[in-house]
Design an enzyme around this catalytic site. Structure first.
Site: not given
Length: 366
Positions: A62, A67-68, A106, A145, A163, A217, A225, A228
Protein backbone atom coordinates in the site's frame (compact mmCIF):
# COMPACT_ATOMS: atom_id res chain seq x y z
CA UNK A 1 -40.79 0.19 10.53
CA UNK A 2 -41.23 3.79 9.31
CA UNK A 3 -40.01 5.09 12.67
CA UNK A 4 -36.95 2.80 12.43
CA UNK A 5 -36.10 4.11 8.94
CA UNK A 6 -36.58 7.71 10.03
CA UNK A 7 -34.23 7.22 12.97
CA UNK A 8 -31.59 5.75 10.68
CA UNK A 9 -31.88 8.63 8.22
CA UNK A 10 -31.62 11.19 11.01
CA UNK A 11 -28.62 9.37 12.49
CA UNK A 12 -26.91 9.39 9.10
CA UNK A 13 -27.35 13.12 8.55
CA UNK A 14 -26.29 13.79 12.14
CA UNK A 15 -23.10 11.88 11.38
CA UNK A 16 -22.47 13.94 8.26
CA UNK A 17 -23.20 17.23 9.98
CA UNK A 18 -20.53 16.32 12.54
CA UNK A 19 -18.04 16.50 9.69
CA UNK A 20 -19.45 19.82 8.50
CA UNK A 21 -20.68 18.40 5.19
CA UNK A 22 -23.82 17.12 3.61
CA UNK A 23 -23.53 14.37 0.99
CA UNK A 24 -26.54 14.07 -1.30
CA UNK A 25 -25.97 10.38 -1.86
CA UNK A 26 -28.11 8.06 -3.85
CA UNK A 27 -28.80 5.08 -1.61
CA UNK A 28 -26.02 2.53 -1.59
CA UNK A 29 -27.37 -0.99 -1.26
CA UNK A 30 -26.15 -4.38 -0.16
CA UNK A 31 -27.26 -5.70 -3.54
CA UNK A 32 -24.85 -3.30 -5.24
CA UNK A 33 -21.91 -4.53 -3.20
CA UNK A 34 -22.90 -8.17 -3.58
CA UNK A 35 -22.78 -7.76 -7.33
CA UNK A 36 -19.44 -5.98 -7.05
CA UNK A 37 -18.02 -8.82 -4.95
CA UNK A 38 -19.21 -11.40 -7.49
CA UNK A 39 -17.53 -9.41 -10.27
CA UNK A 40 -14.30 -9.14 -8.29
CA UNK A 41 -14.23 -12.86 -7.63
CA UNK A 42 -14.35 -13.53 -11.38
CA UNK A 43 -12.14 -10.70 -12.63
CA UNK A 44 -9.53 -9.85 -10.00
CA UNK A 45 -5.95 -9.53 -11.16
CA UNK A 46 -3.22 -11.80 -9.88
CA UNK A 47 -0.87 -9.50 -7.95
CA UNK A 48 2.16 -10.33 -5.78
CA UNK A 49 0.54 -8.91 -2.64
CA UNK A 50 -2.77 -10.75 -3.04
CA UNK A 51 -3.80 -14.16 -1.80
CA UNK A 52 -3.19 -14.45 1.92
CA UNK A 53 -0.77 -11.59 2.56
CA UNK A 54 0.74 -10.83 5.94
CA UNK A 55 0.03 -7.43 7.50
CA UNK A 56 3.62 -6.49 6.63
CA UNK A 57 3.11 -7.33 2.96
CA UNK A 58 -0.13 -5.36 2.80
CA UNK A 59 1.59 -2.41 4.47
CA UNK A 60 4.55 -2.40 2.08
CA UNK A 61 2.36 -2.80 -1.01
CA UNK A 62 0.00 0.00 0.00
CA UNK A 63 2.85 2.42 0.69
CA UNK A 64 4.47 1.57 -2.66
CA UNK A 65 1.16 1.98 -4.50
CA UNK A 66 0.69 5.55 -3.28
CA UNK A 67 1.11 7.82 -6.32
CA UNK A 68 2.47 4.85 -8.31
CA UNK A 69 1.01 2.50 -10.93
CA UNK A 70 0.49 -1.19 -10.17
CA UNK A 71 2.68 -2.39 -13.05
CA UNK A 72 5.53 -0.21 -11.81
CA UNK A 73 5.22 -1.49 -8.25
CA UNK A 74 5.22 -5.24 -9.03
CA UNK A 75 9.00 -5.73 -9.48
CA UNK A 76 9.81 -3.31 -6.64
CA UNK A 77 7.57 -5.23 -4.26
CA UNK A 78 9.16 -8.56 -5.20
CA UNK A 79 12.70 -7.21 -4.76
CA UNK A 80 11.77 -5.56 -1.46
CA UNK A 81 10.34 -8.76 0.02
CA UNK A 82 13.43 -10.64 -1.13
CA UNK A 83 15.72 -8.14 0.63
CA UNK A 84 13.51 -7.47 3.67
CA UNK A 85 11.17 -10.47 4.14
CA UNK A 86 10.06 -9.41 7.64
CA UNK A 87 9.53 -6.26 9.67
CA UNK A 88 12.66 -7.11 11.68
CA UNK A 89 14.76 -7.32 8.52
CA UNK A 90 13.57 -3.87 7.48
CA UNK A 91 14.14 -2.41 10.94
CA UNK A 92 17.76 -3.62 10.89
CA UNK A 93 18.45 -2.52 7.30
CA UNK A 94 20.92 0.18 6.37
CA UNK A 95 19.09 3.28 5.14
CA UNK A 96 21.23 3.49 2.00
CA UNK A 97 20.17 -0.03 1.02
CA UNK A 98 16.53 0.86 1.64
CA UNK A 99 16.77 3.96 -0.55
CA UNK A 100 18.63 2.07 -3.27
CA UNK A 101 15.84 -0.51 -3.48
CA UNK A 102 13.36 2.34 -3.66
CA UNK A 103 15.25 4.11 -6.47
CA UNK A 104 12.87 5.13 -9.24
CA UNK A 105 9.66 4.97 -7.18
CA UNK A 106 9.94 8.59 -6.07
CA UNK A 107 8.56 10.19 -2.90
CA UNK A 108 11.50 8.80 -0.92
CA UNK A 109 10.01 9.86 2.40
CA UNK A 110 7.76 6.79 2.00
CA UNK A 111 10.79 4.49 2.16
CA UNK A 112 12.29 6.33 5.12
CA UNK A 113 8.97 6.20 6.97
CA UNK A 114 8.67 2.47 6.30
CA UNK A 115 12.03 1.88 7.93
CA UNK A 116 11.30 4.20 10.88
CA UNK A 117 7.96 2.56 11.46
CA UNK A 118 9.53 -0.90 11.29
CA UNK A 119 11.93 0.07 14.06
CA UNK A 120 8.98 1.19 16.22
CA UNK A 121 7.02 -1.98 15.47
CA UNK A 122 9.98 -4.12 16.56
CA UNK A 123 10.65 -2.06 19.68
CA UNK A 124 7.05 -1.60 20.85
CA UNK A 125 5.07 -4.47 19.32
CA UNK A 126 7.54 -7.33 19.07
CA UNK A 127 7.79 -7.10 15.28
CA UNK A 128 4.02 -7.45 14.68
CA UNK A 129 1.92 -4.63 13.28
CA UNK A 130 -0.80 -3.69 15.77
CA UNK A 131 -4.38 -4.62 14.90
CA UNK A 132 -5.69 -1.24 16.00
CA UNK A 133 -6.46 1.79 13.84
CA UNK A 134 -5.26 4.41 16.32
CA UNK A 135 -2.00 2.58 16.99
CA UNK A 136 -1.37 2.05 13.27
CA UNK A 137 -1.91 5.74 12.55
CA UNK A 138 0.71 6.66 15.11
CA UNK A 139 3.34 4.96 12.94
CA UNK A 140 5.23 7.19 10.47
CA UNK A 141 3.66 7.22 7.03
CA UNK A 142 0.41 5.46 7.96
CA UNK A 143 -2.77 7.48 7.61
CA UNK A 144 -6.43 6.56 7.76
CA UNK A 145 -6.44 4.99 4.29
CA UNK A 146 -3.38 2.78 4.82
CA UNK A 147 -4.60 1.75 8.26
CA UNK A 148 -7.95 0.79 6.74
CA UNK A 149 -6.26 -1.27 4.04
CA UNK A 150 -4.09 -3.15 6.55
CA UNK A 151 -7.00 -3.81 8.92
CA UNK A 152 -9.49 -4.94 6.29
CA UNK A 153 -7.16 -6.91 4.00
CA UNK A 154 -4.77 -8.48 6.50
CA UNK A 155 -6.73 -8.56 9.76
CA UNK A 156 -10.29 -9.07 8.53
CA UNK A 157 -11.61 -5.96 10.27
CA UNK A 158 -14.61 -4.00 9.00
CA UNK A 159 -12.58 -0.86 8.43
CA UNK A 160 -12.94 0.78 4.98
CA UNK A 161 -9.93 2.05 3.05
CA UNK A 162 -10.87 5.16 1.12
CA UNK A 163 -8.34 6.13 -1.55
CA UNK A 164 -8.68 8.07 -4.79
CA UNK A 165 -10.14 5.09 -6.63
CA UNK A 166 -12.83 4.57 -3.99
CA UNK A 167 -13.70 8.27 -3.88
CA UNK A 168 -14.10 8.31 -7.66
CA UNK A 169 -16.33 5.22 -7.61
CA UNK A 170 -18.56 6.49 -4.79
CA UNK A 171 -18.84 9.99 -6.25
CA UNK A 172 -20.11 8.54 -9.54
CA UNK A 173 -22.40 5.95 -7.97
CA UNK A 174 -24.05 8.71 -5.94
CA UNK A 175 -23.50 11.65 -8.32
CA UNK A 176 -22.31 13.61 -5.33
CA UNK A 177 -20.18 16.75 -5.85
CA UNK A 178 -18.19 16.36 -2.64
CA UNK A 179 -14.62 17.67 -2.49
CA UNK A 180 -12.40 14.56 -2.72
CA UNK A 181 -9.44 16.40 -1.20
CA UNK A 182 -11.09 16.94 2.19
CA UNK A 183 -10.21 14.55 5.01
CA UNK A 184 -13.65 14.94 6.57
CA UNK A 185 -15.25 13.81 3.32
CA UNK A 186 -13.06 10.71 3.25
CA UNK A 187 -13.98 9.95 6.85
CA UNK A 188 -17.68 10.34 6.05
CA UNK A 189 -17.38 8.00 3.05
CA UNK A 190 -15.66 5.42 5.26
CA UNK A 191 -18.53 5.65 7.75
CA UNK A 192 -21.01 5.25 4.89
CA UNK A 193 -19.29 2.12 3.59
CA UNK A 194 -18.66 0.37 6.91
CA UNK A 195 -22.17 -1.12 7.35
CA UNK A 196 -21.93 -2.83 3.96
CA UNK A 197 -18.68 -4.66 4.67
CA UNK A 198 -19.32 -8.39 5.18
CA UNK A 199 -17.33 -9.59 8.19
CA UNK A 200 -16.20 -12.69 6.31
CA UNK A 201 -15.08 -10.79 3.18
CA UNK A 202 -13.53 -7.53 4.36
CA UNK A 203 -10.44 -8.09 2.21
CA UNK A 204 -12.50 -8.80 -0.89
CA UNK A 205 -14.75 -5.79 -0.23
CA UNK A 206 -11.81 -3.39 0.02
CA UNK A 207 -10.00 -4.79 -2.99
CA UNK A 208 -13.16 -4.98 -5.11
CA UNK A 209 -13.61 -1.22 -4.75
CA UNK A 210 -9.92 -0.71 -5.58
CA UNK A 211 -10.25 -2.97 -8.61
CA UNK A 212 -13.36 -1.26 -9.94
CA UNK A 213 -11.62 2.11 -9.77
CA UNK A 214 -8.40 0.76 -11.30
CA UNK A 215 -9.92 -1.20 -14.19
CA UNK A 216 -13.38 0.19 -14.98
CA UNK A 217 -14.28 3.46 -13.28
CA UNK A 218 -11.20 5.25 -14.55
CA UNK A 219 -10.36 8.96 -14.23
CA UNK A 220 -11.58 11.72 -16.51
CA UNK A 221 -13.36 10.42 -19.64
CA UNK A 222 -11.69 7.03 -19.67
CA UNK A 223 -14.50 5.28 -17.82
CA UNK A 224 -15.63 1.92 -19.16
CA UNK A 225 -19.26 1.78 -18.17
CA UNK A 226 -20.05 -0.95 -20.69
CA UNK A 227 -18.02 -3.39 -18.59
CA UNK A 228 -19.12 -2.07 -15.19
CA UNK A 229 -20.90 -4.65 -13.01
CA UNK A 230 -22.75 -1.99 -11.00
CA UNK A 231 -23.71 0.55 -13.66
CA UNK A 232 -27.41 -0.16 -13.00
CA UNK A 233 -26.87 1.35 -9.54
CA UNK A 234 -24.87 4.36 -10.76
CA UNK A 235 -26.50 7.77 -10.61
CA UNK A 236 -23.87 9.40 -12.85
CA UNK A 237 -24.31 6.69 -15.51
CA UNK A 238 -28.07 7.02 -15.31
CA UNK A 239 -27.78 10.78 -15.96
CA UNK A 240 -24.92 10.38 -18.50
CA UNK A 241 -22.80 12.67 -16.30
CA UNK A 242 -19.84 10.40 -15.56
CA UNK A 243 -17.31 13.03 -16.64
CA UNK A 244 -18.62 15.47 -14.02
CA UNK A 245 -17.42 13.29 -11.14
CA UNK A 246 -15.47 13.40 -9.00
CA UNK A 247 -15.46 17.15 -8.55
CA UNK A 248 -11.89 18.35 -8.17
CA UNK A 249 -10.80 21.68 -6.71
CA UNK A 250 -8.94 23.94 -9.10
CA UNK A 251 -5.21 23.48 -8.59
CA UNK A 252 -2.74 26.31 -8.52
CA UNK A 253 -0.22 26.13 -11.38
CA UNK A 254 3.00 24.37 -10.47
CA UNK A 255 6.06 26.48 -9.80
CA UNK A 256 8.64 26.08 -12.59
CA UNK A 257 12.39 26.11 -11.99
CA UNK A 258 15.28 25.97 -14.44
CA UNK A 259 18.27 23.78 -13.60
CA UNK A 260 21.55 23.10 -15.33
CA UNK A 261 22.79 19.58 -14.58
CA UNK A 262 26.39 18.41 -14.98
CA UNK A 263 27.64 14.92 -15.75
CA UNK A 264 31.22 15.33 -14.54
CA UNK A 265 33.59 12.55 -15.59
CA UNK A 266 37.14 12.11 -14.33
CA UNK A 267 39.18 9.01 -15.14
CA UNK A 268 36.10 6.90 -15.72
CA UNK A 269 34.32 7.99 -12.55
CA UNK A 270 31.41 10.38 -12.15
CA UNK A 271 30.66 13.11 -9.64
CA UNK A 272 27.90 12.92 -7.06
CA UNK A 273 26.93 15.06 -4.12
CA UNK A 274 24.36 14.82 -1.36
CA UNK A 275 21.39 17.14 -1.13
CA UNK A 276 20.61 19.05 2.10
CA UNK A 277 18.85 17.18 4.87
CA UNK A 278 15.68 19.23 4.51
CA UNK A 279 13.50 20.23 1.58
CA UNK A 280 12.90 18.62 -1.80
CA UNK A 281 14.62 15.21 -2.19
CA UNK A 282 16.12 15.71 1.28
CA UNK A 283 19.33 13.79 1.96
CA UNK A 284 19.41 12.00 -1.39
CA UNK A 285 22.32 11.85 -3.81
CA UNK A 286 22.26 13.94 -6.96
CA UNK A 287 24.29 14.91 -9.98
CA UNK A 288 25.93 18.33 -9.56
CA UNK A 289 23.58 21.11 -10.67
CA UNK A 290 22.88 24.78 -10.34
CA UNK A 291 19.76 26.84 -10.68
CA UNK A 292 19.55 28.83 -13.89
CA UNK A 293 20.05 28.42 -17.62
CA UNK A 294 23.85 28.24 -18.04
CA UNK A 295 25.45 28.54 -21.44
CA UNK A 296 28.47 26.54 -22.64
CA UNK A 297 30.86 29.42 -21.93
CA UNK A 298 29.54 29.54 -18.37
CA UNK A 299 30.43 25.86 -17.92
CA UNK A 300 34.03 26.53 -19.01
CA UNK A 301 34.28 29.11 -16.25
CA UNK A 302 33.24 26.47 -13.71
CA UNK A 303 35.11 23.37 -14.87
CA UNK A 304 38.40 22.68 -16.63
CA UNK A 305 37.68 20.10 -19.31
CA UNK A 306 35.95 19.17 -22.54
CA UNK A 307 32.30 20.18 -22.64
CA UNK A 308 29.40 18.92 -24.73
CA UNK A 309 25.73 19.76 -24.43
CA UNK A 310 23.17 17.11 -23.49
CA UNK A 311 19.47 17.05 -24.40
CA UNK A 312 17.02 19.01 -22.31
CA UNK A 313 14.79 17.14 -19.83
CA UNK A 314 11.81 17.84 -17.61
CA UNK A 315 10.72 16.34 -14.30
CA UNK A 316 7.37 17.04 -12.67
CA UNK A 317 7.06 16.92 -8.90
CA UNK A 318 3.83 17.38 -6.95
CA UNK A 319 4.18 21.14 -6.74
CA UNK A 320 7.28 21.96 -8.82
CA UNK A 321 8.44 21.41 -12.37
CA UNK A 322 12.15 21.17 -13.14
CA UNK A 323 13.09 22.28 -16.65
CA UNK A 324 16.62 20.95 -17.06
CA UNK A 325 19.46 21.31 -19.49
CA UNK A 326 22.64 19.29 -19.18
CA UNK A 327 26.33 19.24 -20.00
CA UNK A 328 28.79 16.34 -20.07
CA UNK A 329 32.21 17.49 -18.90
CA UNK A 330 35.34 15.34 -19.24
CA UNK A 331 37.50 16.91 -16.54
CA UNK A 332 41.24 17.49 -16.78
CA UNK A 333 41.35 17.64 -12.99
CA UNK A 334 38.73 17.16 -10.26
CA UNK A 335 37.08 20.39 -9.14
CA UNK A 336 37.55 21.69 -5.63
CA UNK A 337 33.87 21.64 -4.75
CA UNK A 338 32.74 20.90 -1.21
CA UNK A 339 30.77 17.69 -0.90
CA UNK A 340 31.63 16.42 -4.38
CA UNK A 341 32.92 12.84 -4.72
CA UNK A 342 33.46 10.44 -7.62
CA UNK A 343 32.17 6.89 -8.10
CA UNK A 344 32.45 4.30 -10.83
CA UNK A 345 29.38 3.43 -12.94
CA UNK A 346 29.28 0.07 -11.16
CA UNK A 347 29.26 1.73 -7.73
CA UNK A 348 26.59 4.17 -8.87
CA UNK A 349 24.30 1.37 -10.03
CA UNK A 350 24.99 -0.86 -7.03
CA UNK A 351 25.19 1.48 -4.04
CA UNK A 352 23.86 4.98 -4.69
CA UNK A 353 20.22 5.88 -5.26
CA UNK A 354 19.63 8.78 -7.60
CA UNK A 355 16.12 10.27 -7.72
CA UNK A 356 14.28 9.71 -10.99
CA UNK A 357 14.50 13.46 -11.57
CA UNK A 358 18.08 12.82 -12.72
CA UNK A 359 17.38 9.67 -14.75
CA UNK A 360 17.65 11.53 -18.05
CA UNK A 361 21.29 12.31 -17.23
CA UNK A 362 22.25 9.28 -15.17
CA UNK A 363 22.33 7.23 -18.38
CA UNK A 364 25.41 9.17 -19.49
CA UNK A 365 27.34 7.93 -16.46
CA UNK A 366 28.92 4.99 -18.22
Amino acid sequence: MQLFLLKNVLAYFTLLSRYGIILYMKTLSQELFNRLLDWYDRNKRVLPWRGSPSPYEVWVSEIMLQQTRVETVKPYFTRWLSAFPTVRDLAQADEEKVLKLWEGLGYYSRARNLRKAAEIVVEEYGGNLPCDKKLLQKLPGIGAYTAGAILSIAFGKTEPAVDGNVLRVISRLTADPFDIMRDDVRAAIADRLRPFMPETKTSEFTQALFELGALICLPDRDYRCGACPVRDYCEAYDKNEQDRYPVKPIKNPKKEEVLTVFVLEYKGKFALKRRPGKGLLAGLYELPNVYGDLKEQDVFSLYDGTVRALPAAKHIFTHIVWNMKGFFVSLKKPPESEGLFFVSPEELNREYSLPSAFSAYKKYCK
